[in-house]
Design a protein around this motif. Structure first.
Motif, PDB file in Angstrom:
ATOM      1  N   UNK A 166       0.812  -1.218   0.000  1.00 47.23           N
ATOM      2  CA  UNK A 166       0.000   0.000   0.000  1.00 47.23           C
ATOM      3  C   UNK A 166       0.846   1.268   0.000  1.00 47.23           C
ATOM      4  N   UNK A 167       2.090   1.120  -0.424  1.00 45.11           N
ATOM      5  CA  UNK A 167       2.925   2.305  -0.605  1.00 45.11           C
ATOM      6  C   UNK A 167       2.693   2.965  -1.953  1.00 45.11           C
ATOM      7  N   UNK A 168       2.271   2.188  -2.951  1.00 47.43           N
ATOM      8  CA  UNK A 168       1.941   2.758  -4.260  1.00 47.43           C
ATOM      9  C   UNK A 168       0.740   3.691  -4.117  1.00 47.43           C
ATOM     10  N   UNK A 169       0.790   4.803  -4.811  1.00 46.84           N
ATOM     11  CA  UNK A 169      -0.248   5.826  -4.692  1.00 46.84           C
ATOM     12  C   UNK A 169      -0.991   5.954  -6.014  1.00 46.84           C
ATOM     13  N   UNK A 170      -2.294   5.708  -5.984  1.00 46.70           N
ATOM     14  CA  UNK A 170      -3.092   5.779  -7.205  1.00 46.70           C
ATOM     15  C   UNK A 170      -3.873   7.084  -7.258  1.00 46.70           C
ATOM     16  N   UNK A 171      -3.726   7.771  -8.378  1.00 44.94           N
ATOM     17  CA  UNK A 171      -4.505   8.971  -8.679  1.00 44.94           C
ATOM     18  C   UNK A 171      -5.393   8.623  -9.875  1.00 44.94           C
ATOM     19  N   UNK A 172      -6.677   8.899  -9.784  1.00 41.68           N
ATOM     20  CA  UNK A 172      -7.593   8.384 -10.798  1.00 41.68           C
ATOM     21  C   UNK A 172      -8.793   9.298 -10.968  1.00 41.68           C
ATOM     22  N   UNK A 173      -9.489   9.083 -12.077  1.00 41.47           N
ATOM     23  CA  UNK A 173     -10.721   9.815 -12.345  1.00 41.47           C
ATOM     24  C   UNK A 173     -11.526   9.043 -13.374  1.00 41.47           C
ATOM     25  N   UNK A 174     -12.847   9.253 -13.347  1.00 42.26           N
ATOM     26  CA  UNK A 174     -13.749   8.624 -14.310  1.00 42.26           C
ATOM     27  C   UNK A 174     -14.524   9.694 -15.071  1.00 42.26           C
ATOM     28  N   UNK A 175     -14.456   9.634 -16.387  1.00 40.50           N
ATOM     29  CA  UNK A 175     -15.248  10.503 -17.243  1.00 40.50           C
ATOM     30  C   UNK A 175     -16.477   9.746 -17.734  1.00 40.50           C
ATOM     31  N   UNK A 176     -17.549  10.473 -17.962  1.00 42.78           N
ATOM     32  CA  UNK A 176     -18.783   9.913 -18.472  1.00 42.78           C
ATOM     33  C   UNK A 176     -18.881  10.241 -19.954  1.00 42.78           C
ATOM     34  N   UNK A 177     -18.952   9.210 -20.800  1.00 43.45           N
ATOM     35  CA  UNK A 177     -18.910   9.444 -22.239  1.00 43.45           C
ATOM     36  C   UNK A 177     -19.987   8.644 -22.965  1.00 43.45           C
ATOM     37  N   UNK A 178     -20.366   9.144 -24.124  1.00 48.56           N
ATOM     38  CA  UNK A 178     -21.250   8.444 -25.044  1.00 48.56           C
ATOM     39  C   UNK A 178     -20.495   8.242 -26.348  1.00 48.56           C
TER      40      UNK A 178
END
Length: 247
Positions: A166-178
């Motif tokens: 758990x030392x790895x750091x995740x940065x993330x996001x979700x876009x909503x697309x059609x």
């Protein structure tokens, strides 16, 4: 930049801007606002529900617009600052049912990888992170992705502190697309978030500054799109020059 030369300076990120065909859209217009939009802190527990899209609250999806994107378009995410940590990038899509602006969309084994950007390695240089110190990342929606609504998830797994669990750091996001003007591909293999990683994978639990003896290169999770063999056979039978079933 090589891992040997990388610094341990503080840098944390959100990805508020969706990019489509060189146009950077407004912050959080098409991207679900994330829980860390003030703190910029990472997700470190890959088994948590936050590892899917890290939404601020249950109202986020309904309050986020859905971007229309043609299959084959270049899309991506812009960070709120320079991404200074060495790491691994990837992008996943999930068919969104009942809709991209529903919090119940993409909650199962529905995600498939469309892109990754892994560090390079040679015995003489060690790990090389070409993605270090960028401010945005872009990739292509596969041309043969079926039309319809999707969630598009972009992530950076920062590895500067990844020598412990758990030392790895995740940065993330979700876009909503059609997705429009799509094809007849059959995306897969399908994975879930959380579930795709345990945190013990060799590309996640790793000391990038002191690689183990016998190290032979960075290993990422292999999750690729599979061909639609029916469409491929049809294309070959018609002597088409387009391998229509591959995404």
């Amino acid at each position: 930049m090589t891992a040997r030369a990388s610094s341990l300076t503080s840098s944390s990120d959100t990805f508020p801007n969706f990019i489509v065909n060189s146009t950077t859209t407004a912050e959080w217009q098409y991207v679900r606002i994330t829980e860390n939009h003030y703190s910029n802190g990472p997700v470190v527990d890959m088994s948590s529900t936050a590892f899917r899209c890290n939404e601020l609250d249950s109202t986020v999806a309904a309050n986020t617009s859905i971007a229309t994107v043609a299959a084959g378009s270049t899309v991506g995410f812009k960070a709120d600052n320079t991404m200074g940590h060495p790491g691994y990038f990837s992008a996943y899509m999930s068919k969104a049912s009942p809709a991209a602006n529903s919090m119940s969309a993409a909650t199962g084994k529905t995600w498939f990888k469309i892109w990754e950007w892994a560090p390079k390695w040679t015995a003489s240089t060690g790990l090389i992170f070409d993605s270090e110190n960028i401010s945005q990342f872009t990739f292509t929606i596969p041309k043969n992705t079926p039309s319809g609504q999707y969630l598009l998830r972009g992530e950076q797994i920062a590895l500067h502190l990844a020598s412990t669990f758990q030392g790895a750091q995740t940065y993330l996001a979700c876009a909503q697309i059609n997705v429009v003007n799509g094809g007849s591909g059959n995306p897969g293999p399908l994975v879930s978030f959380p579930g795709v990683y345990t945190g013990n994978e060799p590309g996640i639990l790793i000391n990038i500054y002191s690689l183990p003896a016998g190290y032979s290169g960075y290993t990422s999770r292999k999750s690729r799109a599979r061909p639609n063999y029916s469409a491929l056979l049809s294309a070959l039978n018609s002597r088409s020059s387009c391998v229509a079933g591959l995404i």
